[in-house]
Every structure is written in C-alpha cells, then in structure tokens.
Design a protein around this motif. Sequence first.
Motif, PDB file in Angstrom:
ATOM      1  N   GLU A 148       0.846  -1.193   0.000  1.00  0.00           N
ATOM      2  CA  GLU A 148       0.000   0.000   0.000  1.00  0.00           C
ATOM      3  C   GLU A 148       0.887   1.250   0.000  1.00  0.00           C
ATOM      4  O   GLU A 148       1.970   1.235   0.586  1.00  0.00           O
ATOM      5  CB  GLU A 148      -0.917  -0.010   1.235  1.00  0.00           C
ATOM      6  CG  GLU A 148      -2.142   0.864   1.066  1.00  0.00           C
ATOM      7  CD  GLU A 148      -3.130   0.743   2.228  1.00  0.00           C
ATOM      8  OE1 GLU A 148      -3.913   1.661   2.406  1.00  0.00           O
ATOM      9  OE2 GLU A 148      -3.091  -0.284   2.944  1.00  0.00           O
ATOM     10  N   ARG A 149       0.385   2.314  -0.636  1.00  0.00           N
ATOM     11  CA  ARG A 149       1.230   3.501  -0.803  1.00  0.00           C
ATOM     12  C   ARG A 149       0.610   4.757  -0.217  1.00  0.00           C
ATOM     13  O   ARG A 149      -0.606   4.946  -0.321  1.00  0.00           O
ATOM     14  CB  ARG A 149       1.476   3.764  -2.290  1.00  0.00           C
ATOM     15  CG  ARG A 149       2.379   2.738  -2.910  1.00  0.00           C
ATOM     16  CD  ARG A 149       2.472   3.016  -4.403  1.00  0.00           C
ATOM     17  NE  ARG A 149       3.171   1.913  -5.048  1.00  0.00           N
ATOM     18  CZ  ARG A 149       3.125   1.668  -6.342  1.00  0.00           C
ATOM     19  NH1 ARG A 149       2.437   2.457  -7.144  1.00  0.00           N
ATOM     20  NH2 ARG A 149       3.790   0.653  -6.841  1.00  0.00           N
ATOM     21  N   ILE A 150       1.476   5.596   0.335  1.00  0.00           N
ATOM     22  CA  ILE A 150       1.072   6.948   0.764  1.00  0.00           C
ATOM     23  C   ILE A 150       1.627   7.922  -0.273  1.00  0.00           C
ATOM     24  O   ILE A 150       2.837   7.926  -0.537  1.00  0.00           O
ATOM     25  CB  ILE A 150       1.656   7.297   2.160  1.00  0.00           C
ATOM     26  CG1 ILE A 150       1.248   6.253   3.197  1.00  0.00           C
ATOM     27  CG2 ILE A 150       1.203   8.696   2.573  1.00  0.00           C
ATOM     28  CD1 ILE A 150       1.895   6.484   4.579  1.00  0.00           C
ATOM     29  N   HIS A 151       0.764   8.727  -0.853  1.00  0.00           N
ATOM     30  CA  HIS A 151       1.175   9.684  -1.887  1.00  0.00           C
ATOM     31  C   HIS A 151       1.771  10.920  -1.197  1.00  0.00           C
ATOM     32  O   HIS A 151       1.108  11.532  -0.361  1.00  0.00           O
ATOM     33  CB  HIS A 151      -0.071  10.056  -2.702  1.00  0.00           C
ATOM     34  CG  HIS A 151       0.214  10.731  -3.986  1.00  0.00           C
ATOM     35  ND1 HIS A 151      -0.712  10.833  -4.987  1.00  0.00           N
ATOM     36  CD2 HIS A 151       1.313  11.349  -4.450  1.00  0.00           C
ATOM     37  CE1 HIS A 151      -0.197  11.494  -6.008  1.00  0.00           C
ATOM     38  NE2 HIS A 151       1.043  11.822  -5.701  1.00  0.00           N
ATOM     39  N   THR A 152       2.999  11.267  -1.529  1.00  0.00           N
ATOM     40  CA  THR A 152       3.651  12.393  -0.826  1.00  0.00           C
ATOM     41  C   THR A 152       3.884  13.631  -1.708  1.00  0.00           C
ATOM     42  O   THR A 152       4.026  14.735  -1.179  1.00  0.00           O
ATOM     43  CB  THR A 152       5.005  11.951  -0.226  1.00  0.00           C
ATOM     44  OG1 THR A 152       5.777  11.310  -1.250  1.00  0.00           O
ATOM     45  CG2 THR A 152       4.805  10.987   0.936  1.00  0.00           C
ATOM     46  N   GLU A 153       4.001  13.461  -3.021  1.00  0.00           N
ATOM     47  CA  GLU A 153       4.298  14.650  -3.847  1.00  0.00           C
ATOM     48  C   GLU A 153       3.957  14.406  -5.312  1.00  0.00           C
ATOM     49  O   GLU A 153       4.104  13.289  -5.809  1.00  0.00           O
ATOM     50  CB  GLU A 153       5.794  14.999  -3.750  1.00  0.00           C
ATOM     51  CG  GLU A 153       6.155  16.292  -4.480  1.00  0.00           C
ATOM     52  CD  GLU A 153       7.632  16.634  -4.398  1.00  0.00           C
ATOM     53  OE1 GLU A 153       7.970  17.712  -3.893  1.00  0.00           O
ATOM     54  OE2 GLU A 153       8.460  15.811  -4.836  1.00  0.00           O
ATOM     55  N   ASN A 154       3.535  15.477  -5.974  1.00  0.00           N
ATOM     56  CA  ASN A 154       3.471  15.510  -7.429  1.00  0.00           C
ATOM     57  C   ASN A 154       4.416  16.604  -7.907  1.00  0.00           C
ATOM     58  O   ASN A 154       4.531  17.652  -7.271  1.00  0.00           O
ATOM     59  CB  ASN A 154       2.066  15.861  -7.919  1.00  0.00           C
ATOM     60  CG  ASN A 154       1.080  14.742  -7.646  1.00  0.00           C
ATOM     61  OD1 ASN A 154       1.408  13.570  -7.820  1.00  0.00           O
ATOM     62  ND2 ASN A 154      -0.119  15.107  -7.217  1.00  0.00           N
TER      63      ASN A 154
END
Length: 296
Positions: free
Chosen positions: A252-258
């Motif tokens: 599972e992933r935590i989105h930190t930046e675009n």
Amino acid sequence: MSGLSREPPMIPPKYFYDSHGSMLFERITRLPEYYPTRTERSIMGTHGRDMAQRIPAESTVIELGAGNCEKAHELCSLIRPACYVPIDISADFLHDAAQALRDAHPTLDVRPVVADLAADIDLDGEVPAERRLVFYPGSSIGNFEPDDAAGLLSRSRRLLDGDGAMLVGVDLVKEESVLHAAYNDAENVTAAFNLNALAHLNRLIGSNFDLREWRHHAFFNHARSRIEMHLEALVDTTVAWMGGERRFRRGERIHTENSYKYGIEDFAGLLDRAGFSSIVCWTDPRRWFAVFLAHA
Ligand code: AVI
C-alpha cells in the motif's frame, strides 16, 4: 493529519521540510541526476542580461518560497533591485537568510514576509507598489496541482501594478529516463528525503512510523504529466498517532508529492489564464527547463 486517513492516504509535501529535510533537498539540488537547479542556473547565466533588459531598474523583487535566499544573490547582481522581499513559510530560516543577504548587499533594502503561498499573500503597505517583479525560481510551481498553480499565478498577478512582471522557472516534459533518474538517484538522497516526512510526522503528531517498513517509490505518470512520489509499505503494519490509527497492507502507498512537467505552450497558457501578457521564455539547448517572464 487527516491525509493519513484518506483513501488513498497522502502526506502533503510541506512535511518534507523540517531542518533535516531542507538539508536533504539542498543535497538533491547538487546531485548529478537532478538537472533542474543547474539547468535553471545555466539559463540565467546565458540569458540573464536579456532578462535584465526587460526588467525595470530599481525594482522591488518579491521572491516566493525564498528559503535560504540563495538565488537572490545571483538575481541581485543581474538586475540590481532597490528592495528585496523574500516570502517563506519558515520564519526562523527566512530571517537568518535575510540577514545574510543584508550583510552581503548593504545597500539592498531587505524586507522578509512570512506567508503561506497557498493562501492570499498580504504584503504590508510598506513594500513599494511600483516596478515589482515576482520571482518564483526552482520549478516549485510544478508541486501545485495545475488549477492551484493557476490560482497562485493569479494571486501573484494581483500583487503587480501595470509595470510589474513575474519571472518563473518551470520544469519541462522530457524523456522519461531523465525524469526517472532525477527522482531515483543512485545515492538514495531522494529516498531519504521522502522517508524523512515520516520521521517529521512522528515528531509532529506522535505517530509511530517505523522508517524501515517503508520504501521510496517515484515514477512518471504520463497521463498526468507528473512525477509522483509515494512511500510504499514493505510489510503489513499498523500506524497509530494522536487521535488516529490505520492499518496498511504490504504494497500500500502513501502519496507524498506531485511534480508536474509542462510543455512550453501549456505553461504559457496558464500564465495567459492568470491575466499575464507579453510572455517571453528562455530555455537551455536541450529544452529541459524554461524561465518565463510575463508582464502584468
Ligand atoms: C521543490 N521541488 C521543485 C522539487 C521537485 O523537483 O519537484 C522537490 C523534489 N522532490 C523530489 N526531489 C525534489
């Protein structure tokens, strides 16, 4: 931190920047794979005189997200402003950097302003209203969603009288391997930068992230023209913090930046939408990065 309870979970990129994270970001800017900083500098070096000729003398430079004010030194020697207004959210860092700038340029009037760029910027009435130049280097505009970037450009435009202008650095779309390497460096500095957001959160909200259970994951999302950074769970794990808890499955992933990468026409369109005109831009020979000058 409500982002951790969201579906999918996210941590806003501002949590990268505690003092360790700011130091890691400075290391990133010097990595061989991370081309934006040095490419922007080379564009300023090659075309700075041309830019300076289009900017009125004795202007007031308002730098967004000024950080350590490092880029101001170069800009000040190019255009010799009368007044320099660095804006940043981190008060201590900003005031130290402003003092260093005063020491280096004793005739420059330096007036730091602490503000969050995501909100309206309130420059106290003492900042001269005429001949303003909003300076936003480093391609940080790419860390905003395009609609929010348009909002920030409009708010910047509102800071300017008819004789004002904006100078903004923008990272351009390019070959995927180049983009991928810039956010997956061989020394793993970007990985440490990404993981540091968890250590920062542990201190801020009392969470118990075990950094050994997470890995850095960054890739180019073609459809959205952006680098995405995530933290991926290496094991099933439960994280608790003051007032909350969440179970993460392995993978599972935590989105930190675009980090959005623009085409020249697309970014010029965004400036146009924000009400700017007479838009000029300079690039490097490989067209990896662009510096735009747009008039109010
Ligand atoms: C601050 N900003 C322009 C950087 C970028 O490239 O989007 C932040 C960064 N994230 C990973 N490496 C650098």
